[in-house]
Design an enzyme around this catalytic site. Sequence first.
Site, short mmCIF file in Angstrom:
data_model
loop_
_atom_site.label_atom_id
_atom_site.label_comp_id
_atom_site.label_asym_id
_atom_site.label_seq_id
_atom_site.Cartn_x
_atom_site.Cartn_y
_atom_site.Cartn_z
N LYS A 1 3.58 -14.97 2.06
CA LYS A 1 3.72 -15.61 0.58
C LYS A 1 5.34 -16.04 0.62
CE LYS A 1 2.15 -17.41 -3.27
NZ LYS A 1 1.24 -18.66 -3.24
N ASP B 1 -2.62 -18.13 -0.05
CA ASP B 1 -3.75 -18.94 -0.76
C ASP B 1 -4.16 -19.84 0.17
OD1 ASP B 1 -1.12 -20.02 -0.79
OD2 ASP B 1 -1.32 -20.71 -2.77
N ASP C 1 -5.90 -7.07 4.49
CA ASP C 1 -7.10 -6.46 3.68
C ASP C 1 -8.24 -7.69 3.08
OD1 ASP C 1 -8.96 -4.46 2.44
OD2 ASP C 1 -7.87 -4.89 0.37
N TYR D 1 0.69 -1.08 -0.24
CA TYR D 1 0.01 -0.04 -0.05
C TYR D 1 0.95 1.12 -0.09
CZ TYR D 1 -4.69 -1.87 0.99
OH TYR D 1 -5.82 -2.69 0.83
N ASP E 1 -11.88 -9.51 5.19
CA ASP E 1 -13.30 -9.34 4.65
C ASP E 1 -13.72 -10.90 4.65
OD1 ASP E 1 -13.04 -6.57 3.85
OD2 ASP E 1 -14.17 -6.82 1.75
#
Length: 359
Positions: free
Chosen positions: A194, A226, A250, A143, A254
């Site tokens: 990751k 993942d 982020d 970001y 959700d």
Amino acid sequence: MTQTYQITLLPGDGIGPEIIDVTVKVLKEVGKQCNLTFNFSKALMGGAAIDETGEPLPQQTLETCRNSDAVLLAAIGGYQWDHLPRKQRPETGLLGLRAGLELFANLRPAKIFPQLVDASTLKREIVEGVDIMVVRELTGGVYFGQPKGIFATETGEQRGVNTMAYTDREIDRIAKVAFEIAQKRNKQLCSVDKANVLEVSQLWRDRVTALCSSYPEIELSHLYVDNAAMQLVRAPKQFDTIVTGNLFGDILSDAAAMLTGSIGMLPSASMGDGKPALFEPVHGSAPDIAGEDKANPLAQVLSAAMMLRYGLDEPTAAEKIEQAVFQVLDQGYRTGDIMSEGMTLLGCQQMGDALIEAL
Ligand code: IPM
Ligand code: MG
């Protein structure tokens, strides 16, 4: 003696002003009961600020926030500002606020209310009892990493660039927050990265692993992002506390939110090393239902409870609010997003009245 707190309110856009109004009423009532006085000052943020001043985060708003004990934000954004250049977008204001207040730790609890188990899109046996805390790094990663931009290449192509970067200091400070939170919960911390592909994740994993020796009671695990996404919908009860970077957090927060039935129920806290911290619902500004008195104010109200608990150290008042929310759900009161058969549908204001009654 009554304790007085300066609270900055950032109602923002869409349903923001409606849910903030309800929350202020609830805070005033709980303040009366617990001998707390709240001095509220409203400031402009997001699209509302763009319309008034041309920028999403006016300097004056940042100053007002800095001079308060806590900041309560509703939501920002809407279709009418989507076409603006990035610098003038409501989202840029939110990122500026996080960076400006150095709020590097974002706490997003995803806890299912027993009354709402059937509102989840997943099967009851999968989600019943889910209680996860996602600790998301909030002021670094892709970001904020440099370089960023859309550049012309030598061959005349355009190239969009963002940079995912973390320093060891940034990783250590968010990891410490997460270890300490896990310590107060079920003592299980899952770090998500990751590291099979990204160097930045390799450093992340190394630092988190090294820090673990200072927290011997914590059971630390690592997952690739993942796999973590898959595990969250496959068997969410395996998770207690999750720590991860800005972008992965982020996305995963959700997904975790939806386990609980409605993103309309979830509060969050964004904290730095000092004061003030920022408290806001996880959901957005829902422009499609703005001004219709249909919004669910409970995530905003629960954000105020988080503010009392984590920002102001007033756990008794926090508990009163949380119990009131529990009670209205027990009474069968629902807004549209969590409505199910046999329940009583209420508007945003009416839900506020029910909460005051419960208090
Ligand atoms: C969130 C939101 C923001 C983010 C947007 C609105 C900038 O999705 O708080 O999760 O990406 O952090
Ligand atoms: Mg998000």
